[in-house]
Write an enzyme that holds these catalytic residues in place. Structure first.
Site, PDB file in Angstrom:
ATOM      1  N   ASP A   1       6.629  -3.282   7.513  1.00 37.05           N
ATOM      2  CA  ASP A   1       5.900  -4.529   7.332  1.00 37.05           C
ATOM      3  C   ASP A   1       6.777  -5.617   7.953  1.00 37.05           C
ATOM      4  O   ASP A   1       7.958  -5.413   8.210  1.00 37.05           O
ATOM      5  CB  ASP A   1       5.674  -4.746   5.824  1.00 37.05           C
ATOM      6  CG  ASP A   1       4.712  -5.874   5.553  1.00 37.05           C
ATOM      7  OD1 ASP A   1       4.151  -6.425   6.520  1.00 37.05           O
ATOM      8  OD2 ASP A   1       4.525  -6.212   4.365  1.00 37.05           O
TER       9      ASP A   1
ATOM     10  N   ASP B   1       2.170 -11.494  10.464  1.00 37.49           N
ATOM     11  CA  ASP B   1       0.919 -12.184  10.124  1.00 37.49           C
ATOM     12  C   ASP B   1       1.218 -13.268   9.105  1.00 37.49           C
ATOM     13  O   ASP B   1       2.328 -13.383   8.593  1.00 37.49           O
ATOM     14  CB  ASP B   1      -0.138 -11.199   9.623  1.00 37.49           C
ATOM     15  CG  ASP B   1       0.323 -10.409   8.403  1.00 37.49           C
ATOM     16  OD1 ASP B   1       1.540 -10.130   8.308  1.00 37.49           O
ATOM     17  OD2 ASP B   1      -0.512 -10.070   7.564  1.00 37.49           O
TER      18      ASP B   1
ATOM     19  N   CYS C   1       0.460  12.124 -19.596  1.00 40.46           N
ATOM     20  CA  CYS C   1       0.520  12.560 -18.200  1.00 40.46           C
ATOM     21  C   CYS C   1       1.178  13.931 -18.091  1.00 40.46           C
ATOM     22  O   CYS C   1       2.162  14.208 -18.778  1.00 40.46           O
ATOM     23  CB  CYS C   1       1.317  11.514 -17.432  1.00 40.46           C
ATOM     24  SG  CYS C   1       1.896  12.036 -15.839  1.00 40.46           S
TER      25      CYS C   1
ATOM     26  N   CYS D   1       2.873  15.094 -15.549  1.00 42.17           N
ATOM     27  CA  CYS D   1       3.878  15.160 -14.477  1.00 42.17           C
ATOM     28  C   CYS D   1       5.191  15.760 -15.013  1.00 42.17           C
ATOM     29  O   CYS D   1       5.422  15.779 -16.217  1.00 42.17           O
ATOM     30  CB  CYS D   1       4.091  13.783 -13.840  1.00 42.17           C
ATOM     31  SG  CYS D   1       5.334  12.745 -14.630  1.00 42.17           S
TER      32      CYS D   1
ATOM     33  N   CYS E   1       7.091  13.472 -17.551  1.00 44.92           N
ATOM     34  CA  CYS E   1       6.502  13.170 -18.859  1.00 44.92           C
ATOM     35  C   CYS E   1       6.428  14.370 -19.790  1.00 44.92           C
ATOM     36  O   CYS E   1       6.436  14.210 -21.013  1.00 44.92           O
ATOM     37  CB  CYS E   1       5.112  12.581 -18.678  1.00 44.92           C
ATOM     38  SG  CYS E   1       5.167  10.986 -17.847  1.00 44.92           S
TER      39      CYS E   1
END
Ligand SMILES: [Zn+2]
Length: 554
Positions: free
Chosen positions: A98, A133, A285, A287, A290
């Site tokens: 960016d 931008d 969760c 994952c 977790c």
């Protein structure tokens, strides 16, 4: 399958492999490899990075990441250029940079020029680069918004005089914020320039304020004014709660700084919203982080470890949601997925309702056939491309059989296809047995939710018989089908309408509308009220009515 591609002198291609709504699964070719879209670029800030880039690739399966060229330039000057950006970050996937636009939005002007930031990104050997931008932001005057659009376009034009390499993909951002005519203008200006990727700028604030309805307006406005087959990046949209919405509207690329920023504030992401760690008794969760611990144990960890835990969980959650959305695209069930997510927050449902405004555009660009049956929950589904498409086809391209004089209107049945239902079989038998010589005069149509009128000969056209509708119907759906029924009668030339009236599902709505429409049109109308399991009585009445009607006709 449609494969779209574009290239620009060098071999850089975006191929679309699968589509659903405006969403697509695509392949974006970069100089560091091909990545599959929709794709999430985790934001990496080399100064404060909770998860090392190598781990982001190897453990989290991220094929790409994004970092900020302005910050690199300011803090690390020539180091990334000397070692090469990929080595500097220790990441061998695709790297996007960016330009510092976010810093402009937050801190005002920054200490670089559009030309310098282009040269710097070429020098560090990024794969996907962004021009400098000027983000519009949310609460700004129109005058300021105009300035951001004009400056961004000016910088965009300058890129093509400055750049020296042809192997980097360049991103042309669209600005304009909440001023949709400016978003349209910005997109029209950008589309004239040979960018490989477009981006929609500054939705971060809009999302922080949960203005998802405005986001729908902005994305669709940009899409309508950009080449639809170029990839579109949505800047700063890093929460899984809105991925499905943005992807459904045709966004392909996302960046998330949120996974790390939320972690710093003790916030735990789920695809349905955000929890504060201290509010959680359980981790919902599956994952790898977790499943091994509890919220209480995590909240007792030292700050840094706690933040890393949360950042990792947040990233797993973001990745999982992207995969779920992709699978939904594959299955042709993205709308259903959108419905599920829309019920995470009222503002998301509001955004889903907003799609009605763009139903024609979405229908026009949605693929026609999918393998699986579809589900209809409520009136928000009336904006679905299939419903819009059927309505358009019926109004613009359909005419009933030429000899048809009597329209027999039958309610939808639970059995699909409709013409194979028990009720219809019995009606058919009656027609065959008693009215054989008049069969061509009698045309059977179904009135159904959500499609409206389905002529019997079309009922196997996908998905007219491949859907499940939740009953009882809501008021708006009843109104819609009623209106479609009236339109159908008005647009055709039957001499008599016979309605088998299902009072249980439709009350008197269809009945009253048919009565009124026939009266205005000066054609005959007859009806039979049915309730469940009264087929025999219905058949007797129908026989009488048909005999009378046919005897009265010349
Ligand atoms: Zn987790």
């Amino acid at each position: 399958m449609r494969v779209c591609s574009f290239s620009l002198g060098f071999k850089m291609t975006f191929e679309i492999k699968e589509r659903d709504l405006l969403a697509r699964i695509g392949r974006l070719k970069t100089k560091s490899g091909i990545v599959e879209t929709p794709l999430l670029f985790p934001v990496v800030n080399p100064s404060i990075q909770p998860i090392p880039p190598r781990k982001i690739g190897e453990v989290f399966g991220c094929e790409a990441l994004i970092t900020n060229a302005y910050i690199l330039k300011k803090r690390f000057q020539n180091q990334p250029a000397e070692r090469g950006l990929h080595k500097f970050l220790d990441f061998n996937g695709v790297v996007m940079t960016d330009s510092g636009a976010y810093q402009i939005l937050r801190y005002g002007d920054i200490e670089t020029t559009p030309k310098e930031i282009v040269e710097y990104q070429e020098k560090i050997d990024t794969d996907i680069a962004t021009i400098l931008d000027y983000p519009t932001g949310l609460k700004v005057t129109r005058k300021h918004a105009e300035k951001t659009v004009n400056t961004t376009t000016k910088n965009a034009k300058q890129l093509f005089k400055t750049k020296t390499r042809n192997d980097i993909l360049w991103v042309g951002p669209i600005q304009g914020g909440r001023y949709l005519d400016l978003v349209a203008k910005s997109a029209r200006q950008m589309r004239k320039l040979p960018f490989q990727i477009h981006a929609l700028g500054s939705p971060t604030e809009i999302m922080q304020q949960y203005r998802f309805d405005l986001l729908v307006d902005m994305i669709v406005t940009a899409k309508m004014n950009l080449p639809i087959d170029k990839p579109l990046h949505l800047f700063g949209a890093g929460h899984p709660i809105m991925f499905s919405l943005a992807i459904a509207l045709g966004c392909d690329l996302f960046d998330s700084a949120a996974y790390a920023i939320y972690a710093r504030n003790n916030r735990y992401m789920t695809p349905n919203g955000t929890h504060r760690l201290e509010e959680l008794e359980y981790f919902p969760c599956p994952c790898p982080k977790c499943t091994k611990t509890t919220p209480k144990a995590v909240s007792e960890l030292p700050t840094k470890k706690r933040q890393t835990f949360l950042a990792e969980h947040n990233l797993y959650t973001c990745q999982a949601e992207i995969k779920q959305v992709k699978q939904a695209i594959k299955n042709g069930r993205l709308w259903e997925h959108l419905q599920t997510r829309a019920h995470s927050h009222p503002t998301l449902l509001q955004a889903l309702k907003k799609l009605k405004k763009y139903e024609d555009y979405i229908e026009k660009h949605s693929p026609a056939t999918k393998k699986s049956g579809i589900f209809f929950y409520d009136h928000t589904d009336l904006a679905r491309p299939y419903v819009v498409r059927h309505r358009k086809k019926l109004t613009e391209r359909y005419s009933p059989p030429k000899e048809a004089e009597i329209l027999l209107l039958i309610p939808q049945t639970r059995t699909k296809p409709l013409h194979k239902s028990k009720e219809l079989k019995e009606i058919k038998k009656l027609l065959q047995d008693t009215f054989k010589q008049h069969l061509n005069k009698i045309h059977t149509c179904f009135y159904t939710a959500p499609f409206g009128i389905i002529p019997i000969e079309l009922d196997e056209v996908y998905p007219l018989s491949q859907h499940e509708t939740a009953l009882p119907l809501d008021k708006e759906t009843i109104e819609y089908v009623t209106k479609q029924t009236a339109n159908y009668i008005n647009n055709t030339n039957y001499k008599t309408i016979i309605l088998i009236n299902d009072t249980e599902n439709w009350n008197k709505n269809i009945l009253n509308t048919c009565k009124k429409t026939c009266k205005n049109k000066n054609i005959k109308f007859k009806h039979i009220n049915i309730k469940e399991k009264r087929t025999k009585t219905m058949l007797t009445s129908l026989k009488k009515i048909l005999q009378k009607t046919l005897s009265e006709q010349p």
